[in-house]
Motif scaffolding. Structure first.
Motif, mmCIF file in Angstrom:
data_model
loop_
_atom_site.group_PDB
_atom_site.id
_atom_site.type_symbol
_atom_site.label_atom_id
_atom_site.label_comp_id
_atom_site.label_asym_id
_atom_site.label_seq_id
_atom_site.Cartn_x
_atom_site.Cartn_y
_atom_site.Cartn_z
ATOM 1 N N ILE A 40 58.452 30.649 44.396
ATOM 2 C CA ILE A 40 58.409 29.271 43.897
ATOM 3 C C ILE A 40 58.555 29.291 42.382
ATOM 4 N N GLY A 41 58.932 28.142 41.829
ATOM 5 C CA GLY A 41 59.024 28.017 40.382
ATOM 6 C C GLY A 41 57.707 28.413 39.739
ATOM 7 N N ASP A 42 57.780 29.162 38.652
ATOM 8 C CA ASP A 42 56.573 29.712 38.047
ATOM 9 C C ASP A 42 55.905 28.779 37.041
ATOM 10 N N VAL A 43 56.497 27.636 36.760
ATOM 11 C CA VAL A 43 55.931 26.743 35.752
ATOM 12 C C VAL A 43 55.267 25.544 36.424
ATOM 13 N N SER A 71 51.834 24.202 47.521
ATOM 14 C CA SER A 71 52.194 24.844 48.774
ATOM 15 C C SER A 71 53.277 25.884 48.507
ATOM 16 N N LEU A 72 53.073 27.097 48.990
ATOM 17 C CA LEU A 72 54.089 28.138 48.853
ATOM 18 C C LEU A 72 55.285 27.852 49.751
ATOM 19 N N ARG A 73 55.107 27.045 50.768
ATOM 20 C CA ARG A 73 56.188 26.729 51.712
ATOM 21 C C ARG A 73 57.064 25.574 51.239
ATOM 22 N N THR A 74 56.451 24.563 50.622
ATOM 23 C CA THR A 74 57.198 23.355 50.251
ATOM 24 C C THR A 74 57.274 23.107 48.748
ATOM 25 N N GLY A 75 56.399 23.755 47.982
ATOM 26 C CA GLY A 75 56.347 23.522 46.544
ATOM 27 C C GLY A 75 55.572 22.274 46.160
ATOM 28 N N ARG A 76 55.144 21.501 47.144
ATOM 29 C CA ARG A 76 54.439 20.252 46.853
ATOM 30 C C ARG A 76 53.020 20.523 46.362
ATOM 31 N N PRO A 77 52.581 19.724 45.370
ATOM 32 C CA PRO A 77 51.196 19.853 44.935
ATOM 33 C C PRO A 77 50.275 19.262 46.005
ATOM 34 N N LEU A 78 49.143 19.898 46.208
ATOM 35 C CA LEU A 78 48.213 19.459 47.242
ATOM 36 C C LEU A 78 47.041 18.684 46.661
ATOM 37 N N ASN A 79 46.964 18.650 45.341
ATOM 38 C CA ASN A 79 45.909 17.902 44.669
ATOM 39 C C ASN A 79 46.336 17.591 43.231
ATOM 40 N N PRO A 81 45.751 17.484 39.092
ATOM 41 C CA PRO A 81 46.505 16.499 38.346
ATOM 42 C C PRO A 81 48.025 16.579 38.519
ATOM 43 N N ALA A 82 48.567 17.652 39.105
ATOM 44 C CA ALA A 82 50.019 17.729 39.310
ATOM 45 C C ALA A 82 50.436 16.755 40.409
ATOM 46 N N TYR A 83 51.587 16.137 40.240
ATOM 47 C CA TYR A 83 52.107 15.238 41.276
ATOM 48 C C TYR A 83 53.583 15.498 41.552
ATOM 49 N N GLU A 84 54.206 16.359 40.770
ATOM 50 C CA GLU A 84 55.601 16.739 41.002
ATOM 51 C C GLU A 84 55.641 18.135 41.634
ATOM 52 N N PRO A 85 56.530 18.348 42.608
ATOM 53 C CA PRO A 85 56.629 19.677 43.230
ATOM 54 C C PRO A 85 57.333 20.684 42.322
ATOM 55 N N VAL A 86 57.153 21.949 42.640
ATOM 56 C CA VAL A 86 57.905 23.026 42.006
ATOM 57 C C VAL A 86 58.998 23.454 42.983
ATOM 58 N N PRO A 87 60.090 24.024 42.480
ATOM 59 C CA PRO A 87 61.143 24.472 43.401
ATOM 60 C C PRO A 87 60.680 25.650 44.251
ATOM 61 N N VAL A 88 61.225 25.733 45.452
ATOM 62 C CA VAL A 88 60.966 26.839 46.375
ATOM 63 C C VAL A 88 62.312 27.503 46.664
ATOM 64 N N ILE A 100 66.334 37.188 45.691
ATOM 65 C CA ILE A 100 66.201 35.760 45.469
ATOM 66 C C ILE A 100 67.429 35.267 44.723
ATOM 67 N N ASP A 101 67.920 34.105 45.103
ATOM 68 C CA ASP A 101 68.992 33.447 44.362
ATOM 69 C C ASP A 101 68.408 32.176 43.769
ATOM 70 N N PRO A 102 68.170 32.130 42.445
ATOM 71 C CA PRO A 102 67.544 30.947 41.847
ATOM 72 C C PRO A 102 68.408 29.695 41.905
ATOM 73 N N ALA A 103 69.656 29.846 42.322
ATOM 74 C CA ALA A 103 70.521 28.670 42.471
ATOM 75 C C ALA A 103 70.418 28.072 43.874
ATOM 76 N N VAL A 104 69.727 28.757 44.787
ATOM 77 C CA VAL A 104 69.628 28.296 46.171
ATOM 78 C C VAL A 104 68.181 27.961 46.490
ATOM 79 N N LEU A 105 67.922 26.684 46.730
ATOM 80 C CA LEU A 105 66.593 26.253 47.108
ATOM 81 C C LEU A 105 66.405 26.448 48.604
ATOM 82 N N LYS A 106 65.185 26.766 48.992
ATOM 83 C CA LYS A 106 64.865 26.963 50.401
ATOM 84 C C LYS A 106 64.973 25.645 51.143
ATOM 85 N N GLU A 107 65.549 25.682 52.328
ATOM 86 C CA GLU A 107 65.663 24.496 53.157
ATOM 87 C C GLU A 107 64.299 24.196 53.774
ATOM 88 N N LEU A 108 63.836 22.975 53.606
ATOM 89 C CA LEU A 108 62.518 22.609 54.120
ATOM 90 C C LEU A 108 62.628 21.800 55.374
#
Length: 108
Positions: A40-43, A71-79, A81-88, A100-108
């Motif tokens: 997942i995105g590290d930031v 979530s490591l599966r979806t990148g979505r924040p679960l609580n 103060p974050a409300y934006e997901p990170v890329p997976v 890993i190909d950083p240009a290819v996002l995982k299909e959810l």
């Protein structure tokens, strides 16, 4: 772009995040408690801090600075103060290589 070797599978410690950078993209690679590898995105989307310095619990990675868990599966924040997901990113294991190909996002 194609999948790039991010690290060796043997470098990963279970339930710990490992930071890699591929083509300028910071990625947290995690071997979860079930033996599955995630990338997942590290930031953190709440603050500009590295998620790989955070805490892994099952299939989540918690930001050490403000406590948002992603979530490591979806990148979505679960609580907050974050409300934006990170890329997976899609992960391929080839022998001991984690690809890993950083240009290819995982299909959810």
């Amino acid at each position: 772009m194609s999948a790039t070797r991010a690290c060796a599978l043997s470098e990963l410690q279970q339930d710990e995040a490992h930071r890699v950078e591929i083509d300028g993209v910071a990625i947290a690679v995690v071997l979860d408690s079930n033996g599955e590898v995630h990338a997942i995105g590290d930031v953190c989307t709440h603050g500009d801090v590295s998620l790989s310095e955070g805490f892994v619990d099952d299939d989540t990675l918690e930001c050490w600075a403000h406590g948002s868990a992603f979530s490591l599966r979806t990148g979505r924040p679960l609580n907050l103060p974050a409300y934006e997901p990170v890329p997976v990113y899609a992960v391929t294991i080839d022998g001991d290589d984690v690809l890993i190909d950083p240009a290819v996002l995982k299909e959810l």
